[in-house]
Design an enzyme around this catalytic site. Sequence first.
Site, mmCIF file in Angstrom:
data_model
loop_
_atom_site.group_PDB
_atom_site.id
_atom_site.type_symbol
_atom_site.label_atom_id
_atom_site.label_comp_id
_atom_site.label_asym_id
_atom_site.label_seq_id
_atom_site.Cartn_x
_atom_site.Cartn_y
_atom_site.Cartn_z
ATOM 1 N N TYR A 74 43.665 52.368 23.319
ATOM 2 C CA TYR A 74 44.215 53.602 23.873
ATOM 3 C C TYR A 74 44.165 54.738 22.866
ATOM 4 C CZ TYR A 74 47.379 57.075 25.783
ATOM 5 O OH TYR A 74 47.892 58.256 26.240
ATOM 6 N N GLY A 81 47.114 59.058 29.308
ATOM 7 C CA GLY A 81 48.094 59.096 30.383
ATOM 8 C C GLY A 81 47.676 58.225 31.542
ATOM 9 N N HIS A 104 45.209 70.549 27.762
ATOM 10 C CA HIS A 104 46.649 70.532 27.575
ATOM 11 C C HIS A 104 47.204 71.866 27.082
ATOM 12 C CE1 HIS A 104 46.138 66.330 28.307
ATOM 13 N NE2 HIS A 104 47.387 66.013 28.008
ATOM 14 N N ASN A 229 51.224 64.839 20.404
ATOM 15 C CA ASN A 229 52.281 63.900 20.778
ATOM 16 C C ASN A 229 53.458 64.028 19.820
ATOM 17 O OD1 ASN A 229 52.480 61.984 22.909
ATOM 18 N ND2 ASN A 229 50.506 61.131 22.272
ATOM 19 N N ARG A 324 96.584 79.657 19.490
ATOM 20 C CA ARG A 324 97.208 78.471 18.909
ATOM 21 C C ARG A 324 96.230 77.291 18.789
ATOM 22 N NH1 ARG A 324 101.312 75.250 22.320
ATOM 23 N NH2 ARG A 324 101.185 77.170 23.532
#
Length: 549
Positions: A74, A81, A104, A229, A324
């Site tokens: 891969y 993807g 991309h 990535n 307060r």
Amino acid sequence: MSTLHHAGPTSKTRPANPDLPTHVVLDGTPLAVEQVVAIARHGATVEVHETALGRMAQSRAVIENLAHDTVPHYGVSTGFGALARRHIPAEMRAQLQVSLVRSHAAGSGPEVETEVVRPLQLLRLATLVTGHTGARPVIAQTYAAMLNAGITPVVHEYGSLGCSGDLAPLAHVALAAMGEGRVRVVPTGSTSGASINESGETIDAAQALAAAGIEPLVLAEKEGLALINGTDGMLGMLCLAIHDLRGLLTTADVAAALSVEALLGSDAPFADDLVGMRPHPGQAASASNMRRILAGSPLMASHRELDDAGNPACTRVQDAYSLRCAPQVHGAARDTLDHAATVAGRELASAIDNPVVTADGRVESNGNFHGAPVAYVLDFLAIAAADLASMSERRTDRFLDVSRSEGLPAFLAHDPGVDSGHMIAQYTAAGIVSEMKRLAAPASVDSIPSSAMQEDHVSMGWAGARKLRRSVDGLTRVLAIEVLTATRALDFRAEAPAAGTGAVHDAVRAVVPGPGPDRYLAPEIEHVVQLVATARITTAAVSAVGPLD
């Protein structure tokens, strides 16, 4: 509110900080938040250490061995993807990497700030030098050279879902390193005393690289994937927010102390033994700050009486919660910020890519690119910022109401009825707070599936970071309006303020005149916004009372 949408001027006017580094060596050890800020905002230069280049060469050898394997791997010899099952022939793998980056780089919308893009470049570089991505040393050297030359790719508001990293933003950076797309060239070098800002027109990346003597990258196997990535965009914005909020939290304590004093409130609830009964560290720090700032105040002493034991006690039995309970709310925000800083530190120590090259030479797919850890704390900080601003605005409002302001003129006006005083300044604060409440709605719960259901759960961390930037800007403005209003109220009191609050009053008066007939108020608000954004409000208090937490 357009000023909140694009981070506003408070991100563009920060002076050089002598406490930040001017040069950062990347050797694979984790970066610190301060180093990220120095490179993002002040043009600190970077250097890749030889040991890091050596690690990169070793992991690259692993990838090159796999590139010749007949078994698909891969990111090396497959698609990406949902297309990961396609085996890519060797002669097409260089084109595969180029196509990945080009496709991309699909961002849209307004250009994001230079101070966001520079850490995007830096943090991707920081992962490369860990030696776990399999990228060649020349990739890291090119990214470092671009940073040092001030070559800042144009990155857009929309495009990241914060899951397989900030894909589109990182792809725009990688595209520029290949000599494609558009960039800005901005000045670098923190010794110049100028912050990094957007400037001039965009130019072609190839032109900018050539002018700087940088060769455009020609990507090899896996390198396109290694460059896109990562959680670098959301992490960079988290680092900037952490840095800014640390200063704003101290300013919030200063502002609250101003309001307690000018509204004739009591400092008794801030006593160390009372606060210690609920041992949250942030609460203790905020209460300590407020005690120091209010110490020795003649104005506070003016409404004390001796109790039965002969000790001075404030005649105000119980103040409103916004006075307060300030240490409790400010302290909770401090503790939330500390948690966010812990997460950021872990992320800065991470090597985020998919697949990764392990120390023993394996190449393994993983899910470390998912942005959930960062996305959650970005949302937490937006919630804390909104609540701080909400409490600050309530204190501002008390000054303007004669039924609650302990004798101050209506709206702090010179001649109420003829003059409106700070009436509309409170409107401005209220409008910002209302926007911040909407921005506090978490992005991280809004997953939307993508990539043909391969990426079926995403973090939306980039979106969380973008809205947090607007929230930080909003908090800056709301605190500034409180400081402006509280110092005006002090001018209506007969007694002198404390040393700490008095120093803050004087710092404001150096840029904004005191009470008088109504005048153009917007510039005065902006002057105090800059005092808050550049930490000069806190610096003034510290000059009088010593260090604050």
